[in-house]
Design a protein around this motif. Structure first.
Motif, PDB file in Angstrom:
ATOM      1  N   SER A   1       5.224   9.380  -3.044  1.00 47.29           N
ATOM      2  CA  SER A   1       6.221   8.346  -3.255  1.00 47.29           C
ATOM      3  C   SER A   1       7.143   8.705  -4.423  1.00 47.29           C
ATOM      4  CB  SER A   1       5.534   7.009  -3.549  1.00 47.29           C
ATOM      5  OG  SER A   1       6.488   6.039  -3.912  1.00 47.29           O
ATOM      6  N   GLN A   2       8.433   8.639  -4.180  1.00 52.43           N
ATOM      7  CA  GLN A   2       9.441   8.959  -5.198  1.00 52.43           C
ATOM      8  C   GLN A   2       9.402   7.953  -6.355  1.00 52.43           C
ATOM      9  OE1 GLN A   2      11.086  11.697  -4.835  1.00 52.43           O
ATOM     10  NE2 GLN A   2      12.610  11.550  -6.443  1.00 52.43           N
TER      11      GLN A   2
ATOM     12  N   CYS B   1       0.865  -1.182   0.000  1.00 49.75           N
ATOM     13  CA  CYS B   1       0.000   0.000   0.000  1.00 49.75           C
ATOM     14  C   CYS B   1       0.904   1.234   0.000  1.00 49.75           C
ATOM     15  CB  CYS B   1      -0.912   0.001   1.226  1.00 49.75           C
ATOM     16  SG  CYS B   1      -2.142  -1.302   1.194  1.00 49.75           S
ATOM     17  N   THR B   2       0.794   2.044  -1.049  1.00 47.95           N
ATOM     18  CA  THR B   2       1.711   3.156  -1.265  1.00 47.95           C
ATOM     19  C   THR B   2       0.944   4.462  -1.408  1.00 47.95           C
ATOM     20  OG1 THR B   2       3.133   1.626  -2.486  1.00 47.95           O
ATOM     21  CG2 THR B   2       3.592   3.962  -2.755  1.00 47.95           C
TER      22      THR B   2
ATOM     23  N   MET C   1       2.755  14.795  -8.249  1.00 47.26           N
ATOM     24  CA  MET C   1       3.445  15.374  -9.407  1.00 47.26           C
ATOM     25  C   MET C   1       4.938  15.487  -9.112  1.00 47.26           C
ATOM     26  SD  MET C   1       0.821  18.382 -10.522  1.00 47.26           S
ATOM     27  CE  MET C   1       0.182  18.800  -8.917  1.00 47.26           C
ATOM     28  N   CYS C   2       5.739  15.105 -10.075  1.00 50.32           N
ATOM     29  CA  CYS C   2       7.182  15.242  -9.938  1.00 50.32           C
ATOM     30  C   CYS C   2       7.572  16.714 -10.123  1.00 50.32           C
ATOM     31  CB  CYS C   2       7.908  14.388 -10.981  1.00 50.32           C
ATOM     32  SG  CYS C   2       7.699  12.621 -10.763  1.00 50.32           S
TER      33      CYS C   2
ATOM     34  N   ARG D   1       8.331   6.861 -11.806  1.00 48.17           N
ATOM     35  CA  ARG D   1       9.473   7.282 -10.985  1.00 48.17           C
ATOM     36  C   ARG D   1       9.892   8.692 -11.345  1.00 48.17           C
ATOM     37  NH1 ARG D   1      14.648   3.622  -9.678  1.00 48.17           N
ATOM     38  NH2 ARG D   1      15.725   5.138  -8.390  1.00 48.17           N
ATOM     39  N   CYS D   2      10.080   9.511 -10.326  1.00 46.53           N
ATOM     40  CA  CYS D   2      10.555  10.877 -10.538  1.00 46.53           C
ATOM     41  C   CYS D   2      12.065  10.856 -10.812  1.00 46.53           C
ATOM     42  CB  CYS D   2      10.289  11.737  -9.300  1.00 46.53           C
ATOM     43  SG  CYS D   2       8.545  12.039  -8.999  1.00 46.53           S
ATOM     44  N   PRO D   3      12.562  11.801 -11.631  1.00 45.48           N
ATOM     45  CA  PRO D   3      14.003  11.864 -11.881  1.00 45.48           C
ATOM     46  C   PRO D   3      14.789  12.093 -10.582  1.00 45.48           C
ATOM     47  CG  PRO D   3      12.810  13.303 -13.390  1.00 45.48           C
ATOM     48  CD  PRO D   3      11.836  12.815 -12.382  1.00 45.48           C
TER      49      PRO D   3
END
Length: 145
Positions: free
Chosen positions: A120-121, A114-115, A141-142, A130-132
């Motif tokens: 969450s990065q 559960c995230t 939002m990244c 996945r964010c840079p």
């Protein structure tokens, strides 16, 4: 005379086996009702009736045969039999990781955990997004200013 008896026994065995196959393959309720009546009325064998009854009870869902869930697995999924249904425990909010583990309203099930996808990065806004490097995830939002 002996040949006739052997032929009759072989025909009887083939008929019984075909009835069992028909009962096993009957998937919809109308077919099951027809086969149930034909097995109980035509053949008086208690053994065949028990076999037909066992097969009929296993036709619905995965409870008696959980291996059918793993036959539908795709890459990145893990199928399990939960409450007589095949579910992906890597992405189902009601069965996250294991049967019966429910994610809270603000979280998603990502790879069986559960995230919180709003922070969450590795799962920003959705699973697997996945964010840079060096960019934080805020509000899903990244790089939110």
């Amino acid at each position: 005379m002996r040949l006739k008896i052997n032929v009759l026994v072989a025909i009887l065995v083939l008929l019984l086996l075909s009835l069992v196959v028909i009962v096993v393959e009957g998937r919809n309720s109308n077919a099951n009702v027809l086969h149930r009546h034909s097995v109980s009325n035509v053949v008086g064998s208690p053994w065949l009736k028990n076999v037909a009854k066992l097969r009929r009870s296993q036709l619905v869902g995965c409870q008696g045969r959980p291996w059918i869930c793993t036959q539908r697995e795709l890459p990145g999924t893990q199928m399990r039999c939960c409450r007589n249904k095949c579910v992906n425990v890597f992405g189902d909010r009601g069965n996250c990781g294991l049967c019966g583990i429910r994610c809270p309203f603000t979280r998603q099930c990502c790879q069986g955990l559960c995230t919180d996808t709003s922070r969450s990065q590795f799962n920003c806004r959705k699973c697997g997004n996945r964010c840079p490097t060096g960019v934080r995830c805020r509000y899903g939002m990244c790089g939110y200013a």
